[in-house]
Scaffold this motif. Sequence first.
Motif, PDB file in Angstrom:
ATOM      1  N   LEU A 187      -4.258  -0.986  -6.838  1.00  0.00           N
ATOM      2  CA  LEU A 187      -3.969   0.388  -6.427  1.00  0.00           C
ATOM      3  C   LEU A 187      -3.512   1.160  -7.651  1.00  0.00           C
ATOM      4  CD1 LEU A 187      -1.957   0.110  -3.057  1.00  0.00           C
ATOM      5  CD2 LEU A 187      -4.327   0.864  -3.331  1.00  0.00           C
ATOM      6  N   THR A 188      -3.585   2.462  -7.584  1.00  0.00           N
ATOM      7  CA  THR A 188      -3.078   3.316  -8.651  1.00  0.00           C
ATOM      8  C   THR A 188      -1.755   3.917  -8.222  1.00  0.00           C
ATOM      9  OG1 THR A 188      -5.311   3.856  -9.405  1.00  0.00           O
ATOM     10  CG2 THR A 188      -3.544   5.346 -10.067  1.00  0.00           C
ATOM     11  N   MET A 189      -0.718   3.651  -8.991  1.00  0.00           N
ATOM     12  CA  MET A 189       0.601   4.210  -8.701  1.00  0.00           C
ATOM     13  C   MET A 189       0.736   5.582  -9.368  1.00  0.00           C
ATOM     14  SD  MET A 189       2.231   2.064  -6.756  1.00  0.00           S
ATOM     15  CE  MET A 189       4.007   2.279  -6.935  1.00  0.00           C
ATOM     16  N   GLN A 220       1.284  -1.508  -9.198  1.00  0.00           N
ATOM     17  CA  GLN A 220       0.800  -2.227  -8.030  1.00  0.00           C
ATOM     18  C   GLN A 220      -0.628  -2.670  -8.296  1.00  0.00           C
ATOM     19  OE1 GLN A 220       2.072  -3.281  -4.866  1.00  0.00           O
ATOM     20  NE2 GLN A 220       0.101  -4.344  -4.983  1.00  0.00           N
ATOM     21  N   ARG A 225       5.994   9.100 -11.704  1.00  0.00           N
ATOM     22  CA  ARG A 225       7.193   9.497 -10.956  1.00  0.00           C
ATOM     23  C   ARG A 225       8.038  10.391 -11.859  1.00  0.00           C
ATOM     24  NH1 ARG A 225       7.009   6.485  -6.366  1.00  0.00           N
ATOM     25  NH2 ARG A 225       8.844   7.663  -5.723  1.00  0.00           N
ATOM     26  N   GLY A 255       2.877   6.093 -14.113  1.00  0.00           N
ATOM     27  CA  GLY A 255       2.219   5.162 -13.217  1.00  0.00           C
ATOM     28  C   GLY A 255       1.759   3.925 -13.963  1.00  0.00           C
ATOM     29  N   ASN A 284       6.737   0.399 -11.373  1.00  0.00           N
ATOM     30  CA  ASN A 284       5.811   1.417 -10.889  1.00  0.00           C
ATOM     31  C   ASN A 284       4.368   0.955 -11.073  1.00  0.00           C
ATOM     32  OD1 ASN A 284       5.381   3.902  -9.626  1.00  0.00           O
ATOM     33  ND2 ASN A 284       5.105   4.974 -11.569  1.00  0.00           N
ATOM     34  N   ARG A 342      10.234   1.897  -6.351  1.00  0.00           N
ATOM     35  CA  ARG A 342      10.451   0.452  -6.247  1.00  0.00           C
ATOM     36  C   ARG A 342      11.502   0.064  -7.284  1.00  0.00           C
ATOM     37  NH1 ARG A 342       4.365  -2.035  -5.141  1.00  0.00           N
ATOM     38  NH2 ARG A 342       3.776  -0.496  -3.553  1.00  0.00           N
ATOM     39  N   GLU A 346       0.811  -1.214   0.000  1.00  0.00           N
ATOM     40  CA  GLU A 346       0.000   0.000   0.000  1.00  0.00           C
ATOM     41  C   GLU A 346       0.846   1.267   0.000  1.00  0.00           C
ATOM     42  OE1 GLU A 346      -2.022  -3.469   1.680  1.00  0.00           O
ATOM     43  OE2 GLU A 346      -0.176  -2.427   2.288  1.00  0.00           O
ATOM     44  N   ASP A 347       2.149   1.120   0.228  1.00  0.00           N
ATOM     45  CA  ASP A 347       3.035   2.289   0.289  1.00  0.00           C
ATOM     46  C   ASP A 347       3.497   2.632  -1.121  1.00  0.00           C
ATOM     47  OD1 ASP A 347       4.814   4.278   0.836  1.00  0.00           O
ATOM     48  OD2 ASP A 347       5.992   3.150   2.296  1.00  0.00           O
ATOM     49  N   THR A 348       2.891   3.637  -1.695  1.00  0.00           N
ATOM     50  CA  THR A 348       3.206   4.010  -3.076  1.00  0.00           C
ATOM     51  C   THR A 348       4.224   5.144  -3.161  1.00  0.00           C
ATOM     52  OG1 THR A 348       1.385   5.620  -3.184  1.00  0.00           O
ATOM     53  CG2 THR A 348       0.877   3.337  -3.780  1.00  0.00           C
TER      54      THR A 348
END
Length: 719
Positions: free
Chosen positions: A444-446, A441, A449, A471, A439, A423, A417-419
Amino acid sequence: MYTLDLRSVAPKAIRPLGGKFSGTAPDGQSISFTNYYMQQNGKPYFAISGEMHFCRVSPDQWEDAILKMQAGGINLLSTYVFWIVHEEQEGTFRFDGCRDLRRFLALCQRLGMPVIMRIGPFCHGEFRNGGLPDWLYGKPYEVRENDPGFLQAVRRFFRALHEQMNGFYFSQGGCIVGTQIENEYQHSSAPWEITTGISSEWVNGGRSGEGYMLALKNIMLEEGIRTPFYTTTAWGGAITPVEEALPLWGGYSYQPWIFYDRTGEHPATPEYIYRDNHNDAVPKTYNFEPAYPPESRPYACCEMMGGMMCSYNYRFQMDMRAIDALANTKLGSGCNWLGYYMYKGGTNPTGLHTPYLNESQVSKRSYDYQAALGEFGQVRESYGRLKALHLFCQTFAPLLTETKTVLPEHMHALAPEDTAPLRWCVRVKGDSGFLFINNFQDHLTMPDRRDENVSLQLPGGETRFRFSIAGGENAVLPFGLMLDDLRLDWATAQPIARAGSSWFFLAPDGMEPVYCFGGREYRVQPGQVLTVDEVTLITLSRRESLGFYLLGGRVYLCDHPLYMDGQTLKCETEDGCATLRTWEGGSWQSRTIGSPHKPLPVAFRQVGVGRYAAQIPQDSLTGCKQTLLRVQYTGDVGHAFIGGQMISDNFANNAAWDIRLDDHRAALADELLVIYITPRKKHVTVDVSSAMAGRMERAEGLVAELESAELIRVEEIVL
């Protein structure tokens, strides 16, 4: 700024695994394993396996599927052999039609596709009883145990399989290179489908430990099933006799089975976080708890998610980026054998006594699995995304297989859950290697970056990457990579493959491609050709890379599927035409092939609540490679019938439902095609107020509507 000191990374201690993990063909070709990778003729070989179940594919589509698998970079085909398919009735073996194992192996042999046989006796694969025949459960012995009666039945089954496989073993110059022993023993089971729908009875998961696994291998050897190596599934604490068989791993981020006993949203899984899975100092990580020192065996996978089926309780449309993002994560974590379940979807065969040989929570017939290659060979976006990664693995296998995974400190405790953090990890050997970035997950929506900085402290000095990435995207970026005699310091573009002196890269979405040679940076745009010291670099966009093919030593870009049949290049289209670009003489040569046509609408008439019927024109079923009926509907479950026989079904998830009609030409000459949509319902109750055991379902808000239907004429263009 993210930093990683790689100056004191020791090289891998690579050693052979010995005679139980090797074999030689009559022509001198050899297969063997080190503790880190597979070898072919003594050289590193990057294995990429794709699951395809021959009994779930119409025999007239076997060749098409294998050719597409090869074009997609698959160099090993793995297949379950479901016992119930071949011995549904005790003592009567069937090897006809889609069950014709010998015909399938002969085709693999002709096409040069090595095969791993997953012969059970328990397979799972969402099959009835996990693939075990019903009649076993009326016998005076315990199934899946070291029971003499059960092992004798297994022996008879393996003997029948050997009769089909004999002549195709690697030692005989054939295509069978490996055999799986059982499946998920003492870890997984399957619903016992003989029982009633309100029971929760499951088949035995096993209690006999390693002795059972070794007994199965001994029976295989005694019955003549001899291959260079044997495998076992190792996840979840499954029994893995690693001195006798190669332990294989996997991972799924879409998990319909969790909805057996839960409701609500699917949680994010830890599958997209890099681990160090080939390091004795890290004896276990998420979904990887080996019963052996990790460095003593390769980190190899046979069941990475290549798609996923919808179950009745969990309907979804697969995010196709999830597939190659998972492959990227496993690769960065030290994997030197990528293996997908499923890579090619299919259709469940029907039985003689039990018509539907499926597990109860999945469709009766369809096993499309949203795989890279669909139920009828449809090519998905995941196919192209994986293909680019597979070509990279095979092109750079000599370096990649011997690199060592190193993680930045924050990756060790990162929650899915830690976006916020980037990574990433590195696989390195000396001053060379690859920076892995993910990038994506699941569930979830990343975020996009921007302006990330990664500094690698290498024995030869610092290498610094500066990049952005969209993302949902992932990337593999090289450093210290030799392109012929030219050293690439680093690049913010992902290598794909080479052809002659031309090297092909892709620019992940959101990333500006930059190449650094000798300290000088070259900024390019996707589509631009860069030449440095007589080495040519071609950068493709992510979208262009989906249509990149390296076939017969030549490079093509095509907006439709390409594959090689011997020396013949073929293209498959649903709309009749395609744009083909060929890399020749340092530039792209483009041409349009075929002529366009549109789908043919089909007029269904409503004949009941959620029930529709149509006559399919006979001329639409000839003169093309195959004909698909593509249906859009709303409701709960779709069923398609011809002459009262169900030919396809589908759990509604708002995606198109494809139905292949070619196998039913004769029946469609006289019969209507009937589609029945079970309604989506509200406020369902069962009225049991009658004194005479009368029962009736009462429901409100029924929704069952056929929205559209059209015939898709799939054509094959010979080039």
